[in-house]
Write a protein that holds these residues in place. Structure first.
Motif, PDB file in Angstrom:
ATOM      1  N   VAL A  34      99.323  34.890  53.210  1.00 35.85           N
ATOM      2  CA  VAL A  34     100.390  35.698  52.614  1.00 35.85           C
ATOM      3  C   VAL A  34     100.713  35.060  51.274  1.00 35.85           C
ATOM      4  CG1 VAL A  34     102.763  36.501  52.833  1.00 35.85           C
ATOM      5  CG2 VAL A  34     101.318  36.342  54.865  1.00 35.85           C
ATOM      6  N   GLY A  35     100.699  35.859  50.222  1.00 34.46           N
ATOM      7  CA  GLY A  35     100.894  35.300  48.891  1.00 34.46           C
ATOM      8  C   GLY A  35     101.921  36.042  48.074  1.00 34.46           C
ATOM      9  N   TYR A  36     102.339  35.380  46.983  1.00 32.91           N
ATOM     10  CA  TYR A  36     103.246  36.012  46.028  1.00 32.91           C
ATOM     11  C   TYR A  36     102.767  35.694  44.618  1.00 32.91           C
ATOM     12  CZ  TYR A  36     107.421  37.950  43.921  1.00 32.91           C
ATOM     13  OH  TYR A  36     108.280  38.730  43.184  1.00 32.91           O
ATOM     14  N   GLN A  37     102.717  36.721  43.786  1.00 30.88           N
ATOM     15  CA  GLN A  37     102.249  36.617  42.410  1.00 30.88           C
ATOM     16  C   GLN A  37     103.423  36.857  41.471  1.00 30.88           C
ATOM     17  OE1 GLN A  37      99.858  40.028  41.112  1.00 30.88           O
ATOM     18  NE2 GLN A  37      98.384  38.594  40.219  1.00 30.88           N
ATOM     19  N   THR A  38     103.745  35.849  40.670  1.00 34.35           N
ATOM     20  CA  THR A  38     104.846  35.994  39.715  1.00 34.35           C
ATOM     21  C   THR A  38     104.298  35.808  38.301  1.00 34.35           C
ATOM     22  OG1 THR A  38     107.033  35.171  39.064  1.00 34.35           O
ATOM     23  CG2 THR A  38     105.492  33.546  39.933  1.00 34.35           C
ATOM     24  N   LEU A  39     104.616  36.746  37.426  1.00 33.88           N
ATOM     25  CA  LEU A  39     104.106  36.717  36.062  1.00 33.88           C
ATOM     26  C   LEU A  39     104.956  35.814  35.180  1.00 33.88           C
ATOM     27  CD1 LEU A  39     103.353  40.502  35.479  1.00 33.88           C
ATOM     28  CD2 LEU A  39     101.914  38.764  36.546  1.00 33.88           C
ATOM     29  N   LEU A  40     104.296  35.159  34.251  1.00 35.35           N
ATOM     30  CA  LEU A  40     104.992  34.359  33.253  1.00 35.35           C
ATOM     31  C   LEU A  40     105.015  35.174  31.956  1.00 35.35           C
ATOM     32  CD1 LEU A  40     103.419  30.910  34.212  1.00 35.35           C
ATOM     33  CD2 LEU A  40     105.571  31.915  34.995  1.00 35.35           C
ATOM     34  N   ASP A  41     104.338  34.726  30.911  1.00 33.75           N
ATOM     35  CA  ASP A  41     104.328  35.515  29.681  1.00 33.75           C
ATOM     36  C   ASP A  41     103.437  36.744  29.754  1.00 33.75           C
ATOM     37  OD1 ASP A  41     102.215  33.725  29.863  1.00 33.75           O
ATOM     38  OD2 ASP A  41     101.960  33.574  27.704  1.00 33.75           O
ATOM     39  N   ALA A  42     102.654  36.876  30.831  1.00 36.79           N
ATOM     40  CA  ALA A  42     101.810  38.067  30.986  1.00 36.79           C
ATOM     41  C   ALA A  42     102.661  39.339  31.087  1.00 36.79           C
ATOM     42  CB  ALA A  42     100.925  37.937  32.224  1.00 36.79           C
ATOM     43  N   GLU A  43     103.866  39.219  31.630  1.00 42.88           N
ATOM     44  CA  GLU A  43     104.719  40.390  31.814  1.00 42.88           C
ATOM     45  C   GLU A  43     105.161  40.976  30.473  1.00 42.88           C
ATOM     46  OE1 GLU A  43     108.515  41.670  34.586  1.00 42.88           O
ATOM     47  OE2 GLU A  43     108.313  39.573  33.947  1.00 42.88           O
ATOM     48  N   ASP A  51     105.616  41.532  39.160  1.00 43.10           N
ATOM     49  CA  ASP A  51     105.598  40.580  40.269  1.00 43.10           C
ATOM     50  C   ASP A  51     105.385  41.335  41.577  1.00 43.10           C
ATOM     51  OD1 ASP A  51     106.249  38.777  38.310  1.00 43.10           O
ATOM     52  OD2 ASP A  51     108.320  38.486  38.960  1.00 43.10           O
ATOM     53  N   GLN A  52     104.670  40.695  42.537  1.00 40.16           N
ATOM     54  CA  GLN A  52     104.403  41.374  43.796  1.00 40.16           C
ATOM     55  C   GLN A  52     103.897  40.403  44.853  1.00 40.16           C
ATOM     56  OE1 GLN A  52     101.166  44.180  43.282  1.00 40.16           O
ATOM     57  NE2 GLN A  52     100.087  42.815  41.900  1.00 40.16           N
ATOM     58  N   GLY A  53     104.051  40.804  46.101  1.00 35.25           N
ATOM     59  CA  GLY A  53     103.464  40.085  47.208  1.00 35.25           C
ATOM     60  C   GLY A  53     102.101  40.662  47.535  1.00 35.25           C
ATOM     61  N   TYR A  54     101.302  39.914  48.320  1.00 37.09           N
ATOM     62  CA  TYR A  54      99.979  40.402  48.706  1.00 37.09           C
ATOM     63  C   TYR A  54      99.519  39.730  50.005  1.00 37.09           C
ATOM     64  CZ  TYR A  54      98.364  36.055  46.432  1.00 37.09           C
ATOM     65  OH  TYR A  54      98.180  34.740  46.069  1.00 37.09           O
ATOM     66  N   LEU A  55      98.599  40.393  50.664  1.00 34.99           N
ATOM     67  CA  LEU A  55      97.902  39.855  51.824  1.00 34.99           C
ATOM     68  C   LEU A  55      96.468  39.565  51.426  1.00 34.99           C
ATOM     69  CD1 LEU A  55      99.145  42.320  54.605  1.00 34.99           C
ATOM     70  CD2 LEU A  55     100.029  40.033  54.093  1.00 34.99           C
ATOM     71  N   ALA A  56      95.882  38.481  51.958  1.00 35.47           N
ATOM     72  CA  ALA A  56      94.539  38.104  51.527  1.00 35.47           C
ATOM     73  C   ALA A  56      93.719  37.530  52.680  1.00 35.47           C
ATOM     74  CB  ALA A  56      94.621  37.071  50.404  1.00 35.47           C
ATOM     75  N   ALA A  81     107.436  46.883  45.574  1.00 37.08           N
ATOM     76  CA  ALA A  81     107.584  46.366  44.214  1.00 37.08           C
ATOM     77  C   ALA A  81     107.635  47.532  43.231  1.00 37.08           C
ATOM     78  CB  ALA A  81     106.410  45.451  43.868  1.00 37.08           C
ATOM     79  N   ASP A  82     108.489  47.381  42.221  1.00 37.75           N
ATOM     80  CA  ASP A  82     108.576  48.381  41.163  1.00 37.75           C
ATOM     81  C   ASP A  82     107.855  47.875  39.922  1.00 37.75           C
ATOM     82  OD1 ASP A  82     110.142  49.974  42.782  1.00 37.75           O
ATOM     83  OD2 ASP A  82     112.042  49.212  41.955  1.00 37.75           O
ATOM     84  N   ASN A  83     107.262  48.799  39.169  1.00 36.33           N
ATOM     85  CA  ASN A  83     106.658  48.395  37.908  1.00 36.33           C
ATOM     86  C   ASN A  83     107.743  48.226  36.838  1.00 36.33           C
ATOM     87  OD1 ASN A  83     107.309  50.986  36.941  1.00 36.33           O
ATOM     88  ND2 ASN A  83     105.286  51.799  37.458  1.00 36.33           N
ATOM     89  N   GLN A  84     107.341  47.906  35.618  1.00 36.21           N
ATOM     90  CA  GLN A  84     108.326  47.614  34.572  1.00 36.21           C
ATOM     91  C   GLN A  84     109.048  48.862  34.075  1.00 36.21           C
ATOM     92  OE1 GLN A  84     107.416  44.543  31.629  1.00 36.21           O
ATOM     93  NE2 GLN A  84     105.433  44.226  32.633  1.00 36.21           N
ATOM     94  N   GLN A  85     108.595  50.023  34.512  1.00 37.62           N
ATOM     95  CA  GLN A  85     109.291  51.266  34.179  1.00 37.62           C
ATOM     96  C   GLN A  85     110.272  51.675  35.277  1.00 37.62           C
ATOM     97  OE1 GLN A  85     105.708  51.036  33.759  1.00 37.62           O
ATOM     98  NE2 GLN A  85     106.332  50.328  31.732  1.00 37.62           N
ATOM     99  N   GLY A  86     110.349  50.852  36.345  1.00 40.91           N
ATOM    100  CA  GLY A  86     111.269  51.126  37.431  1.00 40.91           C
ATOM    101  C   GLY A  86     110.737  52.078  38.481  1.00 40.91           C
ATOM    102  N   ASP A  87     109.441  52.423  38.438  1.00 46.16           N
ATOM    103  CA  ASP A  87     108.832  53.315  39.416  1.00 46.16           C
ATOM    104  C   ASP A  87     108.130  52.516  40.505  1.00 46.16           C
ATOM    105  OD1 ASP A  87     109.590  55.523  37.841  1.00 46.16           O
ATOM    106  OD2 ASP A  87     107.782  55.287  36.597  1.00 46.16           O
ATOM    107  N   GLY A  90     103.005  51.007  43.917  1.00 45.42           N
ATOM    108  CA  GLY A  90     101.844  51.362  44.717  1.00 45.42           C
ATOM    109  C   GLY A  90     100.990  50.149  45.029  1.00 45.42           C
ATOM    110  N   ALA A  91      99.983  50.332  45.858  1.00 48.62           N
ATOM    111  CA  ALA A  91      99.118  49.242  46.303  1.00 48.62           C
ATOM    112  C   ALA A  91      97.831  49.193  45.480  1.00 48.62           C
ATOM    113  CB  ALA A  91      98.788  49.408  47.778  1.00 48.62           C
ATOM    114  N   THR A  92      97.246  47.993  45.411  1.00 46.36           N
ATOM    115  CA  THR A  92      95.962  47.780  44.740  1.00 46.36           C
ATOM    116  C   THR A  92      95.073  46.937  45.649  1.00 46.36           C
ATOM    117  OG1 THR A  92      96.894  47.881  42.501  1.00 46.36           O
ATOM    118  CG2 THR A  92      94.803  46.729  42.757  1.00 46.36           C
ATOM    119  N   THR A  93      93.815  47.302  45.736  1.00 46.14           N
ATOM    120  CA  THR A  93      92.831  46.525  46.489  1.00 46.14           C
ATOM    121  C   THR A  93      91.934  45.779  45.514  1.00 46.14           C
ATOM    122  OG1 THR A  93      92.804  48.146  48.285  1.00 46.14           O
ATOM    123  CG2 THR A  93      90.961  46.618  48.168  1.00 46.14           C
ATOM    124  N   LYS A  94      91.703  44.495  45.783  1.00 42.69           N
ATOM    125  CA  LYS A  94      90.798  43.693  44.975  1.00 42.69           C
ATOM    126  C   LYS A  94      89.849  42.930  45.897  1.00 42.69           C
ATOM    127  CE  LYS A  94      93.953  42.928  41.064  1.00 42.69           C
ATOM    128  NZ  LYS A  94      94.682  41.915  40.251  1.00 42.69           N
TER     129      LYS A  94
END
Length: 253
Positions: A34-43, A51-56, A81-87, A90-94
């Protein structure tokens, strides 16, 4: 084309598993994390990131025939999780797979690597074919690979897509055992001389790369903690350069 490529990868994976059954496995590990991804200057530079959580799921096999490393992520699985526009984001698979097939008793290998990411907005697949060199020195292990890149992908908002040869790729993957319980990791991956149509379709530059530095702490034979710093530029949906942190808690089996 997509279904054919997925089928080919599945058949190749099945064949490798059949080979590994007959081969001598030196080390093997699976883990669910179980992981959490937090953006620094990338945001600040990438309005599509958040920022978002993920399963791996992670897998490692070291055998007399070579090595196979891979992982599968499901980002934002609860869609909380909401994107930077407040919407709703959704999920992403990698998915990522790296195979180094040893050429006899030499340090040289045949190298195959795959990276896939997809969601309702965009999809991208990169396949590398080439050669790699194994690095072995005391507690340091890793590989250096260089080869050709084949890609396909699409970006729905612009109704754009690409499919074909896409320049070249280089990868350096290193692991250093600091103690029996603590492992330091370093990873560098770059694509260069990307196709002009690929750049236009997915919004990337001619050159893109990622750097990852991390540590894994094995609490015991089952539990582990992991932390990584990543810096990306024109890579994996990060159109402009920026850093981020990853934190993971995993169970090994």
């Amino acid at each position: 084309m997509k279904k054919t490529t997925v089928l080919c990868i599945a058949l190749a994976s099945t064949a490798l598993m059949n080979v590994s059954v007959q081969a001598e496995v030196l080390y093997q590990e699976n883990s669910v994390r179980v992981g959490y991804q937090t953006l620094l200057d990338a945001e600040d530079k990438n309005p599509n990131r958040y920022d978002q959580g993920y399963l791996a799921y992670y897998h490692t096999t070291l055998a007399d025939w070579g090595s196979a490393l891979g992982w599968l992520w499901l980002e934002n699985p609860l869609d909380n999780a909401d994107n930077q526009q407040g919407d709703d984001a959704g999920a992403t698979t990698k998915g990522w797979l790296k195979i180094d097939y040893a050429l006899g008793d030499t340090p040289f290998n045949l190298w195959l690597q795959s990276f896939f990411m997809g969601n309702t907005t965009c999809m991208e697949q990169n396949l590398y074919f080439g050669g790699s060199y194994s690095i072995r020195a005391d507690n340091l292990n890793g590989t250096f690979g260089l080869g050709a890149n084949y890609s396909y992908g699409s970006f729905r908002p612009a109704n754009s897509s690409f499919n074909g040869a896409n320049g070249y790729a280089a990868v350096v993957a290193l692991a250093y055992n600091l103690t029996p319980s603590l492992v330091a990791r370093g990873y560098y991956e770059a694509q260069f001389d990307r196709d002009d149509e690929f750049q236009t379709a997915l919004g990337y530059d001619q050159f893109g790369y990622q750097v990852q530095l991390g540590v894994d702490y094995h609490i015991n034979s089952r539990l582990m903690l992991s932390s990584s710093y990543m810096y990306l530029d024109s890579w994996g949906a990060t159109k402009r350069d920026g850093g981020e942190m990853l934190f993971e808690l995993g169970v090994k089996f």
